[in-house]
Design a protein around this motif. Sequence first.
Motif, PDB file in Angstrom:
ATOM      1  N   ARG A 131     -23.865  11.777  21.875  1.00  0.00           N
ATOM      2  CA  ARG A 131     -23.836  13.179  21.449  1.00  0.00           C
ATOM      3  C   ARG A 131     -24.489  13.327  20.068  1.00  0.00           C
ATOM      4  O   ARG A 131     -25.274  14.244  19.819  1.00  0.00           O
ATOM      5  N   THR A 132     -24.142  12.395  19.185  1.00  0.00           N
ATOM      6  CA  THR A 132     -24.729  12.431  17.830  1.00  0.00           C
ATOM      7  C   THR A 132     -26.232  12.228  17.894  1.00  0.00           C
ATOM      8  O   THR A 132     -27.005  12.932  17.222  1.00  0.00           O
ATOM      9  N   LEU A 133     -26.651  11.253  18.717  1.00  0.00           N
ATOM     10  CA  LEU A 133     -28.082  10.991  18.859  1.00  0.00           C
ATOM     11  C   LEU A 133     -28.803  12.206  19.449  1.00  0.00           C
ATOM     12  O   LEU A 133     -29.903  12.571  19.008  1.00  0.00           O
ATOM     13  N   HIS A 134     -28.176  12.846  20.424  1.00  0.00           N
ATOM     14  CA  HIS A 134     -28.765  14.042  21.042  1.00  0.00           C
ATOM     15  C   HIS A 134     -28.988  15.145  20.009  1.00  0.00           C
ATOM     16  O   HIS A 134     -30.062  15.754  19.940  1.00  0.00           O
ATOM     17  N   VAL A 167     -27.390   5.263  30.309  1.00  0.00           N
ATOM     18  CA  VAL A 167     -28.851   5.152  30.396  1.00  0.00           C
ATOM     19  C   VAL A 167     -29.432   6.437  30.976  1.00  0.00           C
ATOM     20  O   VAL A 167     -30.461   6.955  30.503  1.00  0.00           O
ATOM     21  N   ALA A 168     -28.756   6.976  32.000  1.00  0.00           N
ATOM     22  CA  ALA A 168     -29.217   8.234  32.598  1.00  0.00           C
ATOM     23  C   ALA A 168     -29.183   9.371  31.572  1.00  0.00           C
ATOM     24  O   ALA A 168     -30.095  10.212  31.527  1.00  0.00           O
ATOM     25  N   THR A 169     -28.150   9.388  30.745  1.00  0.00           N
ATOM     26  CA  THR A 169     -28.060  10.412  29.696  1.00  0.00           C
ATOM     27  C   THR A 169     -29.210  10.275  28.712  1.00  0.00           C
ATOM     28  O   THR A 169     -29.837  11.277  28.319  1.00  0.00           O
ATOM     29  N   MET A 170     -29.516   9.034  28.345  1.00  0.00           N
ATOM     30  CA  MET A 170     -30.610   8.806  27.399  1.00  0.00           C
ATOM     31  C   MET A 170     -31.956   9.173  28.023  1.00  0.00           C
ATOM     32  O   MET A 170     -32.847   9.708  27.340  1.00  0.00           O
ATOM     33  N   LEU A 171     -32.107   8.930  29.312  1.00  0.00           N
ATOM     34  CA  LEU A 171     -33.340   9.329  30.016  1.00  0.00           C
ATOM     35  C   LEU A 171     -33.497  10.854  30.007  1.00  0.00           C
ATOM     36  O   LEU A 171     -34.605  11.371  29.849  1.00  0.00           O
ATOM     37  N   ASN A 172     -32.380  11.562  30.178  1.00  0.00           N
ATOM     38  CA  ASN A 172     -32.410  13.029  30.116  1.00  0.00           C
ATOM     39  C   ASN A 172     -32.867  13.521  28.745  1.00  0.00           C
ATOM     40  O   ASN A 172     -33.687  14.434  28.632  1.00  0.00           O
ATOM     41  N   ILE A 173     -32.334  12.906  27.700  1.00  0.00           N
ATOM     42  CA  ILE A 173     -32.689  13.314  26.335  1.00  0.00           C
ATOM     43  C   ILE A 173     -34.177  13.112  26.092  1.00  0.00           C
ATOM     44  O   ILE A 173     -34.878  13.993  25.588  1.00  0.00           O
ATOM     45  N   LEU A 174     -34.678  11.922  26.463  1.00  0.00           N
ATOM     46  CA  LEU A 174     -36.096  11.626  26.249  1.00  0.00           C
ATOM     47  C   LEU A 174     -36.973  12.554  27.102  1.00  0.00           C
ATOM     48  O   LEU A 174     -38.047  13.000  26.657  1.00  0.00           O
ATOM     49  N   ALA A 175     -36.522  12.878  28.306  1.00  0.00           N
ATOM     50  CA  ALA A 175     -37.293  13.774  29.178  1.00  0.00           C
ATOM     51  C   ALA A 175     -37.431  15.161  28.551  1.00  0.00           C
ATOM     52  O   ALA A 175     -38.490  15.795  28.646  1.00  0.00           O
TER      53      ALA A 175
END
Length: 480
Positions: free
Chosen positions: A167-170, A207-215
Motif C-alpha cells: 500500500r505504501t509503495l502504491h 506479485v499480482a498486486t505489484m504487476l497491477n501497479i506497474l501496469a
Amino acid sequence: MSTMVYPREEKLDKLSQEEIISNTKLVMQGLEALKNEHNSILHSLLETIKCLKKDEEANLVHEKSNLLRKSVEMIELGLGEAQVMMALSNHLNAVESEKQKLRAQVRRLCQENQWLRDELANTQQKLQRSEQTVAQLEEEKKHLEFMNHSAVAAAQQGGYEIPARLRTLHNLVIQYASQGRYEVAVPLCKQALEDLEKTSGHDHPDVATMLNILALVYRDQNKYKEAAHLLNDALSIREKTLGKDHPAVAATLNNLAVLYGKRGKYKEAEPLCKRALEIREKVLGKDHPDVAKQLNNLALLCQNQGKYDEVEYYYCRALEIYESCLGPDDPNVAKTKNNLASCYLKQGKYKDAEVLYKEILTRAHVKEFGSVDDEHKPIWMHAEEREEMSKSKHRDSAPYAEYGGWYKACKVSSPTVNTTLRNLGALYRRQGKLEAAETLEECAVRSRRQVTPEGPSLVEGAFPGARGGRSCHSIWLGVW
C-alpha cells in the motif's frame, strides 16, 4: 494731456486670463496718469479762484473744478475696480494652484486604490485556490479512507489482505507518476516485483498486486501493450490463488477493460467490465459505491458503441447508489448526471439533458448559499432572465459576477460545474437562446480561471472517441 489706450471691443471676448490681467494693468497705469493730470488741473483752478475778484468768473471756475472732482472720483472708482480685478486674479491663481495640488493627490489616491484593488484581487484568488485545495484534499482523504475500508472488508471476505508495504509503495508510485517522474516510478516497481518473486515465487497474490501497479504506470505512459501483458499475468495469478470471484480479480478485470477501451477495443472490454461488475455485486452487494463506479465504466464502454438504452440504465443505477450511499452533494452525483446528460444529447433528448444540467447547477448553488430565492438564484436562472430581457429590448448591462455570487458555487465541484456551464451554454445556443448561452459561456471562462488545474493521476482516465457534450468521465482503476 495723457490719452487712454483700450483694447478693441470685438476682441474682448477672445482674451485669455493673462491678456486680461495685462490689459488691466495697462488701464490702471492710464487711469493713474489721468488722475494725476486731473488733480494738477484742479489745483491750478483752485489757485485761479483765489486770484479772481469777479463773482461770475469765480462761479465758472467753481463749476469746472466740480466737474474735475467728479471726473477724479470716477477715475478713482475705475482704479478701485481694477484693483479688485487684480486681487480676484491673484485669488483665482491661488485656487488653480490648489486645484492642481488636489488633482495630483487624487491621481496618487487613484493609483493607491488600484494597487489595493489588485492586492485584494490577488488575495481573493489565493483564498479561492486555498479553499479549492482544501476541498480536494478533504475529498481525497475521504475517498482514501473509504477505499482502505472497502479494501480491508473485501480482503477479509476473500481471505487475502494487501500487505501494508505494498500500500505504501502504491501511494509512493502514484506520487511519482503524478509528477511525471516515470524514470523513478518504473525502476521502483520493477525492483519491488523482482524482490517479491524471489521471496514468494511468481504465483503469489502480492506479485499480482505489484504487476497491477506497474501496469497502471505503463498505462499512464501509453505503453498499452506492456500494460496488457502485465494485467493478463496478474489476472491469471489472482484467479489461480484467490479464486475467480475475488474482489482483486474484479479489480484486474476492470483495469484490463479500461485498457482495451483506451485502445478502442470496446467489444473486447465490455465482457471484462461486466464480469467485474458481477463479482463486485456478489461480494459487496448491489448498492455499494464501488458497484456504482463499475457501472460508470460499463456505461462509458456501451456509450462508445452506441448502446444508449444500456448507457441510460447503467448511469441511472449508479446515480441511485451514489445518492443513497454518499448523499446528493457527493461529487460523483454531479459527474454521473453530467455523463447521463451527455448520453441524452447524443440521442437528441435535449430537454432531458437540460433538466440534468440545471439540477447540477442548482445543487451547487444550494450547497453554497443554502437556498434559492430572489437574492440568490442559480446562474442558469439569471441566464434565462437575460435572454427574456434581450428579447424585450431591455438588456441588463450588470456584470455577471454580481449575480448572486454565482461564481462561488464553482468552488463546490469546480471542474464538473465548469463543464456543466459549457454544456448547458452549448445547449442554449442550439436552441437559439444566444444571450443565455453567452452568459453561461462567460461564467465558464471566469470559473475556469479560478480552478486549479488537475494533474495526471494513476486512477483516472478517459476512453477516446466520445462525441457530443463534454462529459465528466472518471475511469476507475484499482490494484486491489
